[in-house]
Design a protein around this motif. Sequence first.
Motif, PDB file in Angstrom:
ATOM      1  N   THR A 173      92.796  15.086 -35.943  1.00 40.95           N
ATOM      2  CA  THR A 173      92.446  15.909 -34.720  1.00 40.95           C
ATOM      3  C   THR A 173      91.155  17.004 -35.541  1.00 40.95           C
ATOM      4  O   THR A 173      90.965  17.722 -34.354  1.00 40.95           O
ATOM      5  CB  THR A 173      93.792  17.192 -35.055  1.00 40.95           C
ATOM      6  OG1 THR A 173      94.489  17.926 -35.956  1.00 40.95           O
ATOM      7  CG2 THR A 173      94.913  17.004 -34.225  1.00 40.95           C
ATOM      8  N   PHE A 174      91.256  16.899 -36.692  1.00 42.06           N
ATOM      9  CA  PHE A 174      90.023  17.421 -37.650  1.00 42.06           C
ATOM     10  C   PHE A 174      88.867  16.611 -36.652  1.00 42.06           C
ATOM     11  O   PHE A 174      88.208  17.513 -36.633  1.00 42.06           O
ATOM     12  CB  PHE A 174      90.024  17.074 -38.715  1.00 42.06           C
ATOM     13  CG  PHE A 174      88.707  18.113 -39.203  1.00 42.06           C
ATOM     14  CD1 PHE A 174      89.217  18.746 -39.966  1.00 42.06           C
ATOM     15  CD2 PHE A 174      87.875  17.288 -40.240  1.00 42.06           C
ATOM     16  CE1 PHE A 174      88.186  20.007 -40.996  1.00 42.06           C
ATOM     17  CE2 PHE A 174      86.776  17.532 -40.699  1.00 42.06           C
ATOM     18  CZ  PHE A 174      87.222  19.079 -41.083  1.00 42.06           C
ATOM     19  N   ASN A 175      88.591  15.649 -36.488  1.00 39.33           N
ATOM     20  CA  ASN A 175      87.046  14.455 -35.899  1.00 39.33           C
ATOM     21  C   ASN A 175      87.104  15.394 -34.777  1.00 39.33           C
ATOM     22  O   ASN A 175      86.474  15.530 -34.645  1.00 39.33           O
ATOM     23  CB  ASN A 175      87.908  13.339 -35.875  1.00 39.33           C
ATOM     24  CG  ASN A 175      87.545  12.698 -37.586  1.00 39.33           C
ATOM     25  OD1 ASN A 175      87.466  13.474 -38.115  1.00 39.33           O
ATOM     26  ND2 ASN A 175      88.308  11.416 -37.752  1.00 39.33           N
ATOM     27  N   VAL A 176      88.390  14.880 -33.720  1.00 38.76           N
ATOM     28  CA  VAL A 176      88.008  15.944 -32.311  1.00 38.76           C
ATOM     29  C   VAL A 176      87.728  17.361 -32.482  1.00 38.76           C
ATOM     30  O   VAL A 176      86.753  17.449 -31.966  1.00 38.76           O
ATOM     31  CB  VAL A 176      89.498  15.534 -31.625  1.00 38.76           C
ATOM     32  CG1 VAL A 176      88.944  15.690 -30.106  1.00 38.76           C
ATOM     33  CG2 VAL A 176      90.342  14.216 -31.277  1.00 38.76           C
ATOM     34  N   ALA A 177      88.478  17.919 -33.158  1.00 37.64           N
ATOM     35  CA  ALA A 177      87.623  19.413 -33.484  1.00 37.64           C
ATOM     36  C   ALA A 177      86.510  19.438 -33.941  1.00 37.64           C
ATOM     37  O   ALA A 177      85.560  20.257 -33.421  1.00 37.64           O
ATOM     38  CB  ALA A 177      88.693  20.097 -34.568  1.00 37.64           C
ATOM     39  N   LEU A 178      85.851  18.552 -35.030  1.00 33.18           N
ATOM     40  CA  LEU A 178      84.291  18.140 -35.160  1.00 33.18           C
ATOM     41  C   LEU A 178      83.818  18.056 -33.844  1.00 33.18           C
ATOM     42  O   LEU A 178      82.145  18.738 -33.458  1.00 33.18           O
ATOM     43  CB  LEU A 178      84.269  17.727 -36.339  1.00 33.18           C
ATOM     44  CG  LEU A 178      84.646  18.138 -37.930  1.00 33.18           C
ATOM     45  CD1 LEU A 178      83.865  17.640 -39.154  1.00 33.18           C
ATOM     46  CD2 LEU A 178      84.408  19.431 -37.955  1.00 33.18           C
ATOM     47  N   LEU A 179      84.062  17.430 -33.294  1.00 33.33           N
ATOM     48  CA  LEU A 179      82.796  16.914 -31.911  1.00 33.33           C
ATOM     49  C   LEU A 179      83.333  17.681 -31.382  1.00 33.33           C
ATOM     50  O   LEU A 179      81.884  17.981 -30.847  1.00 33.33           O
ATOM     51  CB  LEU A 179      84.431  15.507 -31.856  1.00 33.33           C
ATOM     52  CG  LEU A 179      83.689  14.599 -30.381  1.00 33.33           C
ATOM     53  CD1 LEU A 179      82.588  14.027 -31.101  1.00 33.33           C
ATOM     54  CD2 LEU A 179      84.259  13.603 -30.286  1.00 33.33           C
ATOM     55  N   SER A 180      84.125  18.444 -30.822  1.00 27.99           N
ATOM     56  CA  SER A 180      83.705  19.733 -30.071  1.00 27.99           C
ATOM     57  C   SER A 180      83.406  20.625 -30.329  1.00 27.99           C
ATOM     58  O   SER A 180      82.786  21.368 -30.089  1.00 27.99           O
ATOM     59  CB  SER A 180      85.465  20.359 -28.780  1.00 27.99           C
ATOM     60  OG  SER A 180      85.836  20.533 -30.557  1.00 27.99           O
TER      61      SER A 180
END
Length: 559
Positions: A173-180
């Motif tokens: 979820t950290f990686n998805v947050a950074l992506l968004s």
Amino acid sequence: MEFITFAIFFSLFAAFFLFFFTSATAGRRINLPLPPGTLGWPYIGETFELYSQNPNVFFTSKVKKYGSIFKTHILGCRCVMISSPAAAKLVLVTQSHLFKPTFPASKERMIGKQAIFFHQDDYHFKLRRLVLRAFTPESIKTIVPDIESVAIDAIQSWENRLINTFEEMKTFTFNVALLSILGKDEVLNREDLKRCYYVLEKGYNSMPINLPGTLFHKSMKARKELAHMIAKILSGRRKMEKEQHNDLLASFMEEKEELSDEQIADNIIGVIFAARDTTASVLTWILKYLAENPAVLQSVTEEQEAIKSGEDSDKVLSWGDTKKMPITSRVIQETLRVASILSFTFREAVQDVEFEGYLIPKGWKVLPLFRNIHHSSDNFPDPEKFDPSRFKVAPKANTFMPFGSGIHSCPGNELAKLEILVLLHHLTTKYRWSVVGPQTGIQYAPFALPQNGLPIKLYLKSLGNDADVVGLLNYIPKYISINIFIEHHQIEVGTYFMSPFDSNVMIEDLSEVSHSQPRRNTNEITNACKRNLSKKWHDVALEHDVQVEFDNEGATDDD
Ligand code: HEM
């Protein structure tokens, strides 16, 4: 016609009554009693009673004793807790101007004073518009393939390992947050940002003592470094003038919005904070509930396989695909309800307020209890049962608020649901997982979480398909668990506590053997496994002609 006139008249009357009931009496000292309840011990109040047990027990016993509104004293604050849907709506929506959001000072300093959560005025309104713009379905539909590749990478890294589900989900979820937030460019900075954020988060719940050596001090240093990195990313972006970005950073950077670098950094850190542990915790619960409810898992798997069918295996998921997942979506809704990871939220009365015949004094905290509303049998029959099909019918108004309600409700809810659907698509179509160790407890950190973050072991379905019986042995600190599968159905779980000094000595048998699907030979195999704990597992396997996997990864030195 008459009915419409009556309805309009009634609505106007109700609106006037509500206004009068709360606002008109607010602001002046009101001679009314405080809500019922106790304030507990001096200073500590009832904090220990709340946090030392399942919060359901605390809230339920209070509601039973005092009704849907009661006073208490937790974390150094005098509070009024409310647990009726109508009252929650009043505090969060219709009279939200009388109840401002409130957080501990240490959290405000770590995230940054200018982050969206801490505001209630025009500045909040502006930030909310910018955040919502970046997380509308229109904006996030373009990043579905990128989320998918983050999900595939994550799951592949778990294959055949014993993992702590919550920890791994936090990385996802950290990686998805950074992506968004930062778009694909973030990949270059991901590891540095992650390193700093992980130090920062350790101090979120620490005492705000900023002296060298304290957790708070280390966190504040990491925060400074994080703000510095964000400033560098900002200046890099400004040089790329013509490039089109569709992420949160681009939304914050629009010139006419006139946000300073500091305001942008506070809000980026704030959104990571809001997005990561919440979504990771929900994902962890989903894996637990699916493992415990094979029929539900089967329906989800069939739904997800139907999306894959007829397409080549390299097909990427589209936004349209994620809209064809009603069964999986109901599993998410039911998990949000049962787990209620945010048991409540905090508001503070900005002036004396009269509320349902009681006085809420200025400065007191007001806590709408989401968990109680979600677990009340008035709103959800048989509330403790995990039953996603209940969401085939929409819940009654104001009874389902996993993402809050009103002007501070969650602007990231569409993204959260999207990333969960994408991850579940790949998990259920290609993998099976078994939960390791006893799984009855809940921990609060501060979100509700399955005990120990839910240790699981994940296998590719394609492995072991042809084996009739597969016995799996997981060796993790201090206990061993044996899971036996027949045709993907986990039929037997035994957990044995081991001596910390000699892993071959069983000191306590904690097995709760379930025989939901007794098949040939399985009792015999399990009993043999138990008898032979001191033997080499490979011998047991040979003896019974089953495949036994031995995993030593979870073992630590003190084992
Ligand atoms: C399943 C996961 C999530 C849950 C259960 C959740 C829940 C909530 C709740 C209950 C609130 C309102 C709190 C209050 O009224 O005091 C909230 C606010 C917020 N959430 Fe989420 N959230 C989730 C995921 C996310 C994600 C993925 C993002 C961002 C991408 C996000 C960003 C925010 C922000 C910025 C706020 C503050 C809004 C404001 O103050 O106006 N959340 N969330």
